[in-house]
Design an enzyme around this catalytic site. Sequence first.
Site, PDB file in Angstrom:
ATOM      1  N   LYS A  13      -1.836 -11.750  -2.897  1.00 35.32           N
ATOM      2  CA  LYS A  13      -2.007 -11.128  -2.335  1.00 35.32           C
ATOM      3  C   LYS A  13      -2.514  -8.870  -2.358  1.00 35.32           C
ATOM      4  CE  LYS A  13       1.848  -8.551  -0.144  1.00 35.32           C
ATOM      5  NZ  LYS A  13       1.429  -7.307  -0.297  1.00 35.32           N
ATOM      6  N   LYS A  18      -3.533  -8.805  -9.123  1.00 36.24           N
ATOM      7  CA  LYS A  18      -4.543  -9.540  -9.521  1.00 36.24           C
ATOM      8  C   LYS A  18      -5.601  -9.011 -10.276  1.00 36.24           C
ATOM      9  CE  LYS A  18      -6.293  -9.149  -5.209  1.00 36.24           C
ATOM     10  NZ  LYS A  18      -5.160  -8.841  -4.580  1.00 36.24           N
ATOM     11  N   LYS A  44     -12.796  -2.410  -3.505  1.00 37.85           N
ATOM     12  CA  LYS A  44     -12.002  -1.524  -3.480  1.00 37.85           C
ATOM     13  C   LYS A  44     -13.134  -1.147  -4.920  1.00 37.85           C
ATOM     14  CE  LYS A  44      -7.955  -1.377  -3.967  1.00 37.85           C
ATOM     15  NZ  LYS A  44      -8.207  -3.529  -3.610  1.00 37.85           N
ATOM     16  N   ASP A 130      -6.315 -12.481   1.053  1.00 41.16           N
ATOM     17  CA  ASP A 130      -6.149 -13.316   2.437  1.00 41.16           C
ATOM     18  C   ASP A 130      -8.277 -13.468   2.344  1.00 41.16           C
ATOM     19  OD1 ASP A 130      -4.237 -13.845   3.357  1.00 41.16           O
ATOM     20  OD2 ASP A 130      -3.994 -11.017   3.749  1.00 41.16           O
TER      21      ASP A 130
HETATM   22  N1  LIG Z   1       3.573  -7.352 -14.085  1.00 44.75           N
HETATM   23  C1  LIG Z   1       3.572  -5.497 -13.949  1.00 44.75           C
HETATM   24  N2  LIG Z   1       4.196  -5.387 -14.430  1.00 44.75           N
HETATM   25  C2  LIG Z   1       4.488  -3.721 -14.444  1.00 44.75           C
HETATM   26  N3  LIG Z   1       3.074  -3.194 -13.107  1.00 44.75           N
HETATM   27  C3  LIG Z   1       2.520  -3.863 -12.338  1.00 44.75           C
HETATM   28  C4  LIG Z   1       2.279  -5.362 -12.688  1.00 44.75           C
HETATM   29  N4  LIG Z   1       1.463  -5.771 -12.127  1.00 44.75           N
HETATM   30  C5  LIG Z   1       1.537  -5.113 -11.156  1.00 44.75           C
HETATM   31  N5  LIG Z   1       1.469  -4.484 -11.612  1.00 44.75           N
HETATM   32  C6  LIG Z   1       1.449  -3.073 -11.139  1.00 44.75           C
HETATM   33  O1  LIG Z   1       1.014  -2.573  -9.991  1.00 44.75           O
HETATM   34  C7  LIG Z   1       0.049  -2.122  -9.276  1.00 44.75           C
HETATM   35  C8  LIG Z   1      -1.301  -3.068  -8.579  1.00 44.75           C
HETATM   36  O2  LIG Z   1      -1.810  -3.740  -9.469  1.00 44.75           O
HETATM   37  P1  LIG Z   1      -3.516  -4.373  -9.077  1.00 44.75           P
HETATM   38  O3  LIG Z   1      -4.190  -2.840  -8.230  1.00 44.75           O
HETATM   39  O4  LIG Z   1      -3.722  -5.124 -10.151  1.00 44.75           O
HETATM   40  O5  LIG Z   1      -3.211  -5.773  -8.079  1.00 44.75           O
HETATM   41  P2  LIG Z   1      -4.964  -5.955  -6.750  1.00 44.75           P
HETATM   42  O6  LIG Z   1      -3.385  -7.205  -6.410  1.00 44.75           O
HETATM   43  O7  LIG Z   1      -5.628  -6.270  -7.792  1.00 44.75           O
HETATM   44  O8  LIG Z   1      -4.328  -5.067  -5.683  1.00 44.75           O
HETATM   45  P3  LIG Z   1      -5.384  -4.717  -4.734  1.00 44.75           P
HETATM   46  O9  LIG Z   1      -5.139  -6.237  -3.657  1.00 44.75           O
HETATM   47  O10 LIG Z   1      -5.534  -3.608  -4.338  1.00 44.75           O
HETATM   48  O11 LIG Z   1      -6.613  -5.295  -5.787  1.00 44.75           O
HETATM   49  C9  LIG Z   1      -1.003  -1.293 -10.223  1.00 44.75           C
HETATM   50  O12 LIG Z   1      -0.407  -0.370  -9.960  1.00 44.75           O
HETATM   51  C10 LIG Z   1      -0.429  -2.490 -11.341  1.00 44.75           C
HETATM   52  O13 LIG Z   1      -0.094  -1.623 -12.505  1.00 44.75           O
HETATM   53 MG   LIG Z   2      -7.612  -5.252  -7.549  1.00 50.17          MG
END
Ligand SMILES: Nc1ncnc2c1ncn2[C@@H]1O[C@H](COP(=O)(O)OP(=O)(O)OP(=O)(O)O)[C@@H](O)[C@H]1O
Ligand SMILES: [Mg+2]
Length: 291
Positions: A13, A18, A44, A130
Amino acid sequence: MARKFKQIAIYGKGGIGKSTTTSNISAALVEAGYTVLQFGCDPKSDSTNTLRDGKYIPTVLDLLRAKPKVDAHEAIFRGFKGVYCVEAGGPAPGVGCAGRGIITAVELLKQQNIFHELDIDIVIYDVLGDVVCGGFAVPIREGIARHVFTVSSSDFMAIYAANNLMKGIQKYSNTGGALFGGIIANSINNTYQRSIIDDFATHTATQVVEYVPRSITVTQSELGGKTAIEAQPESVQADIYRSLARKIIEHTESKVPAPLDIDALREWSAQWANQLLAIESGEIRGAQAGI
Ligand SMILES: Nc1ncnc2c1ncn2[C@@H]1O[C@H](COP(=O)(O)OP(=O)(O)OP(=O)(O)O)[C@@H](O)[C@H]1O
Ligand SMILES: [Mg+2]
């Protein structure tokens, strides 16, 4: 002797963690001596920036917009301890198909046989939540990545996205698509969160690969433009990512998952809602609740 080349994809999600998790896995693997390429598949194009001091790189689509023919080497950048970083990129906002970046970038690297040339041990695709269009399904559908993992917390919407991903994998599995490696449980800080995600794994005939707590170490590291592995190598969190990375690189057995249909998923979640309510009201205690 050359190590066995492996490609994995990480879905989940939006905002679930991720890119953070993928970058820490990549960092842990380069630290352990593997040759790693992290392939950001999100329009992004922010997947790899904590591997590069918070700096963004030109994407494959950016390069192709500037000139018609691009050499794959121009789209590959080095980060922490030499990790290779690629961002597929996306169209200008509101124009065109976002999945096209993935198709184009995968084609470019494949045509030029770059993984072989660079002697890559593992390519990690950081994809999306998704499978909204064909482009995002490319790593699964065409069997490019053999093993797919999902990052999920114990929140319903994250589990819902994980369940949808499993449906996608199930659909392509009999035509040479990827198989499901497991759930990377993120932001798991207490026993009920762990029990929920464990129970979801049981119900979908899958497994949890690692439990990653939500931690200020990650926040601090990200604010400094780095992974926890780089910024706080001695931390507990860095060791958890190392353990996860080891499991990922050693992983060989993926399978077809058994996702729940929407009614079954709702029934499952409603049972947990009752369970949590009962715990909160003191009606049942942890041991009785099975947590
Ligand atoms: N285990 C964790 N502890 C603390 N913060 C976390 C952890 N995992 C993720 N985050 C924080 O949550 C936020 C979103 O993380 P991330 O960008 O990795 O998500 P993503 O799934 O890649 O998002 P997107 O779908 O927008 O690409 C970031 O600011 C990240 O630092
Ligand atoms: Mg990401």
